[in-house]
Scaffold this motif. Structure first.
Motif, PDB file in Angstrom:
ATOM      1  N   PRO A 192      -9.350 -49.559 -30.542  1.00 45.03           N
ATOM      2  CA  PRO A 192     -10.631 -49.671 -29.833  1.00 45.03           C
ATOM      3  C   PRO A 192     -10.679 -48.834 -28.561  1.00 45.03           C
ATOM      4  O   PRO A 192      -9.747 -48.865 -27.749  1.00 45.03           O
ATOM      5  CB  PRO A 192     -10.733 -51.166 -29.508  1.00 45.03           C
ATOM      6  CG  PRO A 192      -9.812 -51.844 -30.458  1.00 45.03           C
ATOM      7  CD  PRO A 192      -8.701 -50.872 -30.714  1.00 45.03           C
ATOM      8  N   ILE A 193     -11.749 -48.092 -28.392  1.00 41.64           N
ATOM      9  CA  ILE A 193     -11.983 -47.348 -27.157  1.00 41.64           C
ATOM     10  C   ILE A 193     -12.411 -48.338 -26.075  1.00 41.64           C
ATOM     11  O   ILE A 193     -13.277 -49.178 -26.299  1.00 41.64           O
ATOM     12  CB  ILE A 193     -13.054 -46.270 -27.370  1.00 41.64           C
ATOM     13  CG1 ILE A 193     -12.516 -45.180 -28.312  1.00 41.64           C
ATOM     14  CG2 ILE A 193     -13.498 -45.654 -26.053  1.00 41.64           C
ATOM     15  CD1 ILE A 193     -13.542 -44.129 -28.697  1.00 41.64           C
ATOM     16  N   GLY A 194     -11.794 -48.231 -24.901  1.00 41.69           N
ATOM     17  CA  GLY A 194     -12.166 -49.112 -23.797  1.00 41.69           C
ATOM     18  C   GLY A 194     -11.242 -50.296 -23.601  1.00 41.69           C
ATOM     19  O   GLY A 194     -11.538 -51.173 -22.795  1.00 41.69           O
ATOM     20  N   LYS A 195     -10.095 -50.322 -24.297  1.00 42.31           N
ATOM     21  CA  LYS A 195      -9.149 -51.423 -24.174  1.00 42.31           C
ATOM     22  C   LYS A 195      -7.789 -50.893 -23.726  1.00 42.31           C
ATOM     23  O   LYS A 195      -7.187 -50.048 -24.384  1.00 42.31           O
ATOM     24  CB  LYS A 195      -8.993 -52.172 -25.504  1.00 42.31           C
ATOM     25  CG  LYS A 195     -10.255 -52.891 -25.957  1.00 42.31           C
ATOM     26  CD  LYS A 195     -10.608 -54.024 -25.006  1.00 42.31           C
ATOM     27  CE  LYS A 195     -11.842 -54.774 -25.463  1.00 42.31           C
ATOM     28  NZ  LYS A 195     -12.216 -55.858 -24.524  1.00 42.31           N
ATOM     29  N   ALA A 196      -7.302 -51.414 -22.600  1.00 40.34           N
ATOM     30  CA  ALA A 196      -5.991 -51.024 -22.097  1.00 40.34           C
ATOM     31  C   ALA A 196      -4.888 -51.698 -22.914  1.00 40.34           C
ATOM     32  O   ALA A 196      -5.138 -52.637 -23.683  1.00 40.34           O
ATOM     33  CB  ALA A 196      -5.867 -51.383 -20.624  1.00 40.34           C
ATOM     34  N   ARG A 197      -3.661 -51.226 -22.713  1.00 40.23           N
ATOM     35  CA  ARG A 197      -2.501 -51.768 -23.438  1.00 40.23           C
ATOM     36  C   ARG A 197      -1.435 -52.196 -22.434  1.00 40.23           C
ATOM     37  O   ARG A 197      -1.086 -51.429 -21.522  1.00 40.23           O
ATOM     38  CB  ARG A 197      -1.946 -50.693 -24.376  1.00 40.23           C
ATOM     39  CG  ARG A 197      -0.644 -51.058 -25.087  1.00 40.23           C
ATOM     40  CD  ARG A 197      -0.244 -49.962 -26.075  1.00 40.23           C
ATOM     41  NE  ARG A 197       0.158 -48.740 -25.405  1.00 40.23           N
ATOM     42  CZ  ARG A 197       1.433 -48.358 -25.205  1.00 40.23           C
ATOM     43  NH1 ARG A 197       2.423 -49.145 -25.602  1.00 40.23           N
ATOM     44  NH2 ARG A 197       1.703 -47.213 -24.618  1.00 40.23           N
ATOM     45  N   THR A 239      -8.054 -45.488 -21.968  1.00 38.00           N
ATOM     46  CA  THR A 239      -9.423 -44.990 -21.851  1.00 38.00           C
ATOM     47  C   THR A 239      -9.846 -45.053 -20.387  1.00 38.00           C
ATOM     48  O   THR A 239      -9.716 -46.093 -19.756  1.00 38.00           O
ATOM     49  CB  THR A 239     -10.390 -45.846 -22.692  1.00 38.00           C
ATOM     50  OG1 THR A 239      -9.950 -45.865 -24.050  1.00 38.00           O
ATOM     51  CG2 THR A 239     -11.791 -45.268 -22.655  1.00 38.00           C
ATOM     52  N   LEU A 240     -10.336 -43.935 -19.860  1.00 36.64           N
ATOM     53  CA  LEU A 240     -10.802 -43.914 -18.473  1.00 36.64           C
ATOM     54  C   LEU A 240     -12.286 -44.226 -18.378  1.00 36.64           C
ATOM     55  O   LEU A 240     -12.746 -44.748 -17.368  1.00 36.64           O
ATOM     56  CB  LEU A 240     -10.498 -42.553 -17.842  1.00 36.64           C
ATOM     57  CG  LEU A 240      -9.022 -42.127 -17.858  1.00 36.64           C
ATOM     58  CD1 LEU A 240      -8.841 -40.835 -17.089  1.00 36.64           C
ATOM     59  CD2 LEU A 240      -8.120 -43.217 -17.318  1.00 36.64           C
ATOM     60  N   SER A 241     -13.032 -43.888 -19.400  1.00 34.93           N
ATOM     61  CA  SER A 241     -14.453 -44.232 -19.453  1.00 34.93           C
ATOM     62  C   SER A 241     -14.823 -44.513 -20.909  1.00 34.93           C
ATOM     63  O   SER A 241     -14.769 -43.597 -21.736  1.00 34.93           O
ATOM     64  CB  SER A 241     -15.313 -43.088 -18.901  1.00 34.93           C
ATOM     65  OG  SER A 241     -16.673 -43.423 -18.947  1.00 34.93           O
ATOM     66  N   PRO A 242     -15.136 -45.761 -21.249  1.00 31.83           N
ATOM     67  CA  PRO A 242     -15.223 -46.931 -20.379  1.00 31.83           C
ATOM     68  C   PRO A 242     -13.839 -47.431 -19.961  1.00 31.83           C
ATOM     69  O   PRO A 242     -12.874 -47.330 -20.718  1.00 31.83           O
ATOM     70  CB  PRO A 242     -15.929 -47.964 -21.253  1.00 31.83           C
ATOM     71  CG  PRO A 242     -15.558 -47.569 -22.650  1.00 31.83           C
ATOM     72  CD  PRO A 242     -15.493 -46.075 -22.655  1.00 31.83           C
ATOM     73  N   LEU A 243     -13.774 -47.969 -18.743  1.00 32.43           N
ATOM     74  CA  LEU A 243     -12.530 -48.453 -18.167  1.00 32.43           C
ATOM     75  C   LEU A 243     -12.391 -49.953 -18.416  1.00 32.43           C
ATOM     76  O   LEU A 243     -13.356 -50.701 -18.249  1.00 32.43           O
ATOM     77  CB  LEU A 243     -12.531 -48.160 -16.664  1.00 32.43           C
ATOM     78  CG  LEU A 243     -11.323 -48.607 -15.848  1.00 32.43           C
ATOM     79  CD1 LEU A 243     -10.072 -47.859 -16.310  1.00 32.43           C
ATOM     80  CD2 LEU A 243     -11.575 -48.344 -14.360  1.00 32.43           C
ATOM     81  N   ASP A 244     -11.203 -50.373 -18.790  1.00 32.71           N
ATOM     82  CA  ASP A 244     -10.945 -51.786 -19.055  1.00 32.71           C
ATOM     83  C   ASP A 244     -10.693 -52.495 -17.721  1.00 32.71           C
ATOM     84  O   ASP A 244      -9.551 -52.790 -17.341  1.00 32.71           O
ATOM     85  CB  ASP A 244      -9.743 -51.938 -19.994  1.00 32.71           C
ATOM     86  CG  ASP A 244      -9.597 -53.359 -20.525  1.00 32.71           C
ATOM     87  OD1 ASP A 244     -10.257 -54.267 -19.987  1.00 32.71           O
ATOM     88  OD2 ASP A 244      -8.816 -53.556 -21.476  1.00 32.71           O
ATOM     89  N   ARG A 245     -11.761 -52.776 -17.015  1.00 32.31           N
ATOM     90  CA  ARG A 245     -11.654 -53.384 -15.685  1.00 32.31           C
ATOM     91  C   ARG A 245     -11.082 -54.806 -15.750  1.00 32.31           C
ATOM     92  O   ARG A 245     -10.363 -55.230 -14.836  1.00 32.31           O
ATOM     93  CB  ARG A 245     -13.029 -53.385 -15.015  1.00 32.31           C
ATOM     94  CG  ARG A 245     -13.619 -51.982 -14.854  1.00 32.31           C
ATOM     95  CD  ARG A 245     -14.978 -51.994 -14.179  1.00 32.31           C
ATOM     96  NE  ARG A 245     -15.588 -50.669 -14.235  1.00 32.31           N
ATOM     97  CZ  ARG A 245     -15.331 -49.680 -13.388  1.00 32.31           C
ATOM     98  NH1 ARG A 245     -14.479 -49.870 -12.400  1.00 32.31           N
ATOM     99  NH2 ARG A 245     -15.923 -48.507 -13.516  1.00 32.31           N
TER     100      ARG A 245
END
Length: 332
Positions: A192-197, A239-245
């Motif tokens: 998924p785009i937008g999810k950190a690990r 992903t930097l944009s969208p960022l997983d804030r």
């Protein structure tokens, strides 16, 4: 499962996308006959033909301009820019057209295109081959910015980018293109785009990185663990944009301290956005100011000075210890 490198995983993702959807095509400088400067597209023109894996002139603005027209008219172009710092002539196309198609047409048109580009230093390349300007594009509404750090993520994120209805900039860390291998599924899958690990769980400090800096982050965390007995949580933003804030905030709330690592210059680098995110969502949890470990505010140097410019494990450890040893009032 295939044991492969990041560049091998990218090639596999491109082949799968070309096989599954006849609208997918690849275009760029030397992507066909030569298979790309890093051989990421090697063999694909022979397999799928010149109409789907197309060599272009040395004209980045034309590559992206043509890709916009292709995307709006039903194709799914994957444009390769040989090195990310070569993309500046195409910046106008990306900002004025690619990013605005959906809004400009009130949703009537989208631009489902992917722009692939190797980025960053560490390979002893000449000027304009090593820049890390990801923050410039993360600032542009309408563009997604993805930066993998492992073969598994490279394949899954690239396939997710190709399936996305909007434009995605896919920045590939050439420093670690072939530096290690891991098991990667041979079939189609997406990340998924937008999810950190969470690369490594920890309790004493959060360390945020992406791309080629993730292995450096792990080296720094290991050094701190061995020398100081500290437990460092390492987060790959992916992903930097969208960022997983939410992932950023959750980690800082857990550890109370944070370090941001990137190889781009410090001034207005993407690390500043992470600091702002922590201020917005986790300020009450902080026990020390957020520390940034970055490149320097100079043009990327010639290769004789490259090792001095690039953040390394020692600088990461120093940044972590700065956050750990901070005392309220010490700087007053």
């Amino acid at each position: 499962m295939a044991n492969t490198t990041i560049v091998g995983a990218i090639t596999d993702a491109l082949r799968i996308a070309l096989q599954q959807d006849e609208r997918v095509m690849i275009l760029g400088e030397d992507v066909g006959t030569n298979g790309g400067v890093f051989r990421a597209t090697e063999g694909l023109q022979d397999e799928f033909g010149e109409a789907r894996v197309m060599d272009t002139p040395l004209a980045e603005s034309a590559i992206i301009g043509a890709s916009v027209g292709l995307a709006v008219n039903g194709m799914i172009p994957i444009a390769e820019i040989q090195f990310l710092a070569f993309i500046y002539p195409a910046y106008e196309q990306l900002v004025s057209h690619v990013s605005r198609i959906r809004m400009r047409s009130q949703g009537r048109f989208t631009a489902p295109l992917v722009v692939r580009a190797p980025y960053g230093g560490g390979i002893r390349a000449p000027e304009l081959h090593c820049d890390s300007p990801e923050v410039i594009f993360a600032h542009v509404p309408g563009l997604k910015v993805v930066v993998p750090s492992t073969p598994y993520d490279a394949k899954g994120l690239l396939l997710a980018a190709i399936a996305d209805p909007d434009p995605v900039l896919f920045f590939e860390p050439m420093r670690i293109y072939r530096s290690f291998r891991e098991e990667v599924p041979e079939e189609y899958y997406t990340v998924p785009i937008g999810k950190a690990r969470i690369v490594q769980s920890g309790t004493d400090c959060s360390l945020f990185a992406w791309g080629a800096m993730v292995p450096v982050a792990m080296q720094g965390a290991e050094l701190v663990s061995k020398q100081h007995g500290l437990s460092i949580e390492v987060i790959d933003l992916r992903t930097l944009s969208p960022l997983d804030r939410e992932a950023i905030a959750a980690s800082v709330i857990k550890t109370g301290r944070a370090v941001v690592l990137h190889e781009a210059p410090r001034n207005a680098g993407f690390g500043a956005e992470i600091v702002a995110t922590i201020n917005d969502l986790a300020l009450d949890a902080l026990m020390a100011p957020v520390v940034r470990v970055t490149g320097y505010d100079t043009p990327y140097p010639l290769f004789a000075l490259e090792d001095a410019y690039m953040p390394d494990a020692l600088r990461v450890m120093e940044g972590i210890m700065q956050a750990i040893q901070y005392e309220i009032g010490a700087r007053l």
